[in-house]
Design a protein around this motif. Structure first.
Motif, PDB file in Angstrom:
ATOM      1  N   GLN A  81      14.922 -54.082 -81.688  1.00 17.58           N
ATOM      2  CA  GLN A  81      14.313 -53.897 -80.375  1.00 17.58           C
ATOM      3  C   GLN A  81      12.865 -54.351 -80.373  1.00 17.58           C
ATOM      4  N   LEU A  82      12.456 -54.965 -79.286  1.00 14.44           N
ATOM      5  CA  LEU A  82      11.054 -55.273 -79.072  1.00 14.44           C
ATOM      6  C   LEU A  82      10.451 -54.080 -78.341  1.00 14.44           C
ATOM      7  N   VAL A  83       9.469 -53.452 -78.969  1.00 16.78           N
ATOM      8  CA  VAL A  83       8.801 -52.285 -78.391  1.00 16.78           C
ATOM      9  C   VAL A  83       7.432 -52.744 -77.916  1.00 16.78           C
ATOM     10  N   GLU A  84       7.179 -52.563 -76.629  1.00 14.26           N
ATOM     11  CA  GLU A  84       5.896 -52.959 -76.073  1.00 14.26           C
ATOM     12  C   GLU A  84       5.203 -51.739 -75.485  1.00 14.26           C
ATOM     13  N   LEU A  85       4.218 -51.251 -76.222  1.00 15.92           N
ATOM     14  CA  LEU A  85       3.407 -50.125 -75.784  1.00 15.92           C
ATOM     15  C   LEU A  85       2.044 -50.673 -75.382  1.00 15.92           C
ATOM     16  N   SER A  86       1.270 -49.914 -74.656  1.00 17.94           N
ATOM     17  CA  SER A  86      -0.036 -50.414 -74.232  1.00 17.94           C
ATOM     18  C   SER A  86      -0.949 -50.706 -75.417  1.00 17.94           C
ATOM     19  N   GLU A  87      -0.788 -49.959 -76.511  1.00 18.50           N
ATOM     20  CA  GLU A  87      -1.653 -50.125 -77.674  1.00 18.50           C
ATOM     21  C   GLU A  87      -1.117 -51.117 -78.703  1.00 18.50           C
ATOM     22  N   LYS A  88       0.190 -51.384 -78.696  1.00 15.94           N
ATOM     23  CA  LYS A  88       0.799 -52.186 -79.759  1.00 15.94           C
ATOM     24  C   LYS A  88       2.174 -52.685 -79.350  1.00 15.94           C
TER      25      LYS A  88
ATOM     26  N   LYS B 289       6.045 -42.261 -88.997  1.00 18.31           N
ATOM     27  CA  LYS B 289       6.198 -40.869 -89.421  1.00 18.31           C
ATOM     28  C   LYS B 289       6.926 -40.106 -88.330  1.00 18.31           C
ATOM     29  N   GLU B 290       7.676 -39.098 -88.747  1.00 13.47           N
ATOM     30  CA  GLU B 290       8.366 -38.214 -87.815  1.00 13.47           C
ATOM     31  C   GLU B 290       7.647 -36.882 -87.794  1.00 13.47           C
ATOM     32  N   SER B 291       7.511 -36.324 -86.601  1.00 13.88           N
ATOM     33  CA  SER B 291       6.894 -35.017 -86.450  1.00 13.88           C
ATOM     34  C   SER B 291       7.465 -34.356 -85.207  1.00 13.88           C
ATOM     35  N   ASN B 292       7.976 -33.153 -85.368  1.00 12.66           N
ATOM     36  CA  ASN B 292       8.557 -32.385 -84.260  1.00 12.66           C
ATOM     37  C   ASN B 292       9.603 -33.176 -83.481  1.00 12.66           C
ATOM     38  N   GLY B 293      10.440 -33.921 -84.197  1.00 18.76           N
ATOM     39  CA  GLY B 293      11.508 -34.679 -83.563  1.00 18.76           C
ATOM     40  C   GLY B 293      11.064 -35.960 -82.886  1.00 18.76           C
ATOM     41  N   MET B 294       9.808 -36.336 -83.028  1.00 27.40           N
ATOM     42  CA  MET B 294       9.283 -37.560 -82.424  1.00 27.40           C
ATOM     43  C   MET B 294       8.940 -38.560 -83.527  1.00 27.40           C
ATOM     44  N   LEU B 295       9.004 -39.854 -83.204  1.00 24.37           N
ATOM     45  CA  LEU B 295       8.658 -40.899 -84.154  1.00 24.37           C
ATOM     46  C   LEU B 295       7.344 -41.533 -83.717  1.00 24.37           C
ATOM     47  N   TYR B 296       6.466 -41.774 -84.690  1.00 25.29           N
ATOM     48  CA  TYR B 296       5.144 -42.337 -84.431  1.00 25.29           C
ATOM     49  C   TYR B 296       4.922 -43.560 -85.305  1.00 25.29           C
ATOM     50  N   ILE B 297       4.224 -44.551 -84.740  1.00 26.22           N
ATOM     51  CA  ILE B 297       3.824 -45.730 -85.491  1.00 26.22           C
ATOM     52  C   ILE B 297       2.332 -45.621 -85.783  1.00 26.22           C
ATOM     53  N   GLY B 298       1.953 -45.980 -86.996  1.00 27.49           N
ATOM     54  CA  GLY B 298       0.551 -45.958 -87.384  1.00 27.49           C
ATOM     55  C   GLY B 298      -0.079 -47.322 -87.188  1.00 27.49           C
TER      56      GLY B 298
ATOM     57  N   MET C 182      -6.570 -44.303 -89.202  1.00 27.29           N
ATOM     58  CA  MET C 182      -5.316 -44.741 -88.634  1.00 27.29           C
ATOM     59  C   MET C 182      -5.026 -43.912 -87.390  1.00 27.29           C
ATOM     60  N   LYS C 183      -4.510 -44.579 -86.391  1.00 30.99           N
ATOM     61  CA  LYS C 183      -4.139 -43.929 -85.136  1.00 30.99           C
ATOM     62  C   LYS C 183      -2.609 -43.903 -85.063  1.00 30.99           C
ATOM     63  N   TRP C 184      -2.050 -42.752 -84.675  1.00 32.12           N
ATOM     64  CA  TRP C 184      -0.596 -42.606 -84.567  1.00 32.12           C
ATOM     65  C   TRP C 184      -0.195 -42.606 -83.106  1.00 32.12           C
ATOM     66  N   ILE C 185       0.733 -43.482 -82.751  1.00 34.50           N
ATOM     67  CA  ILE C 185       1.177 -43.648 -81.365  1.00 34.50           C
ATOM     68  C   ILE C 185       2.655 -43.274 -81.273  1.00 34.50           C
ATOM     69  N   GLU C 186       2.972 -42.427 -80.310  1.00 30.57           N
ATOM     70  CA  GLU C 186       4.360 -42.002 -80.123  1.00 30.57           C
ATOM     71  C   GLU C 186       5.218 -43.161 -79.619  1.00 30.57           C
ATOM     72  N   ILE C 187       6.385 -43.307 -80.227  1.00 31.06           N
ATOM     73  CA  ILE C 187       7.367 -44.289 -79.767  1.00 31.06           C
ATOM     74  C   ILE C 187       8.308 -43.556 -78.812  1.00 31.06           C
ATOM     75  N   PRO C 188       8.388 -43.991 -77.550  1.00 32.11           N
ATOM     76  CA  PRO C 188       9.255 -43.304 -76.583  1.00 32.11           C
ATOM     77  C   PRO C 188      10.703 -43.194 -77.088  1.00 32.11           C
ATOM     78  N   SER C 189      11.322 -42.078 -76.805  1.00 31.94           N
ATOM     79  CA  SER C 189      12.641 -41.766 -77.358  1.00 31.94           C
ATOM     80  C   SER C 189      13.730 -42.745 -76.919  1.00 31.94           C
ATOM     81  N   HIS C 190      13.588 -43.419 -75.767  1.00 34.86           N
ATOM     82  CA  HIS C 190      14.650 -44.334 -75.347  1.00 34.86           C
ATOM     83  C   HIS C 190      14.802 -45.519 -76.307  1.00 34.86           C
ATOM     84  N   TYR C 191      13.764 -45.846 -77.073  1.00 31.47           N
ATOM     85  CA  TYR C 191      13.879 -46.897 -78.086  1.00 31.47           C
ATOM     86  C   TYR C 191      14.707 -46.436 -79.281  1.00 31.47           C
ATOM     87  N   LEU C 192      14.825 -45.135 -79.469  1.00 28.49           N
ATOM     88  CA  LEU C 192      15.499 -44.597 -80.638  1.00 28.49           C
ATOM     89  C   LEU C 192      16.991 -44.357 -80.408  1.00 28.49           C
TER      90      LEU C 192
END
Length: 109
Positions: free
Chosen positions: A18-25, A90-99, A1-11
């Motif tokens: 919200q529709l989140v459009e990242l380069s990977e997903k 998952k949350e890590s160091n105040g950041m949210l990641y999608i798997g 599994m790859k974990w991708i950071e969700i930019p904080s402005h979405y949070l």
């Protein structure tokens, strides 16, 4: 599994889907039941954009044909015979990641 950071402005906006459009997903993100939930961006019934839908309890409701999907397991309402994907977060160091599952080609190249 790859974990991708969700930019904080979405949070910063917890009151809407919200529709989140990242380069990977691309996916939908919603604050529900005191936690973030990430799920498919399209309804499997007719391809509607689920970010235009709404939440009723623990369900997301499609804006076009009112199909309902559970935000815990993605199952459609009884009789629908369809489902949406619910993605791990998952949350890590105040950041949210999608798997996301890496496909075979990305692992090779």
């Amino acid at each position: 599994m790859k974990w991708i950071e969700i930019p904080s402005h979405y949070l910063s906006e917890k009151s809407i889907i919200q529709l989140v459009e990242l380069s990977e997903k691309s996916f939908c993100l919603v604050w529900n039941d005191d936690k973030w939930i990430a799920f498919s961006k399209k309804c499997p019934h007719a391809g509607a954009n689920l970010s235009h839908g709404w939440c009723e309890g623990k369900d997301i409701v499609c804006p076009y044909h009112r199909h309902r999907f559970n935000l815990i397991d993605g199952r459609g309402a009884p009789g629908q015979g369809n489902y949406i994907d619910i993605y791990p977060l998952k949350e890590s160091n105040g950041m949210l990641y999608i798997g996301v599952t890496e496909n075979i080609w990305s692992r090779i190249f």
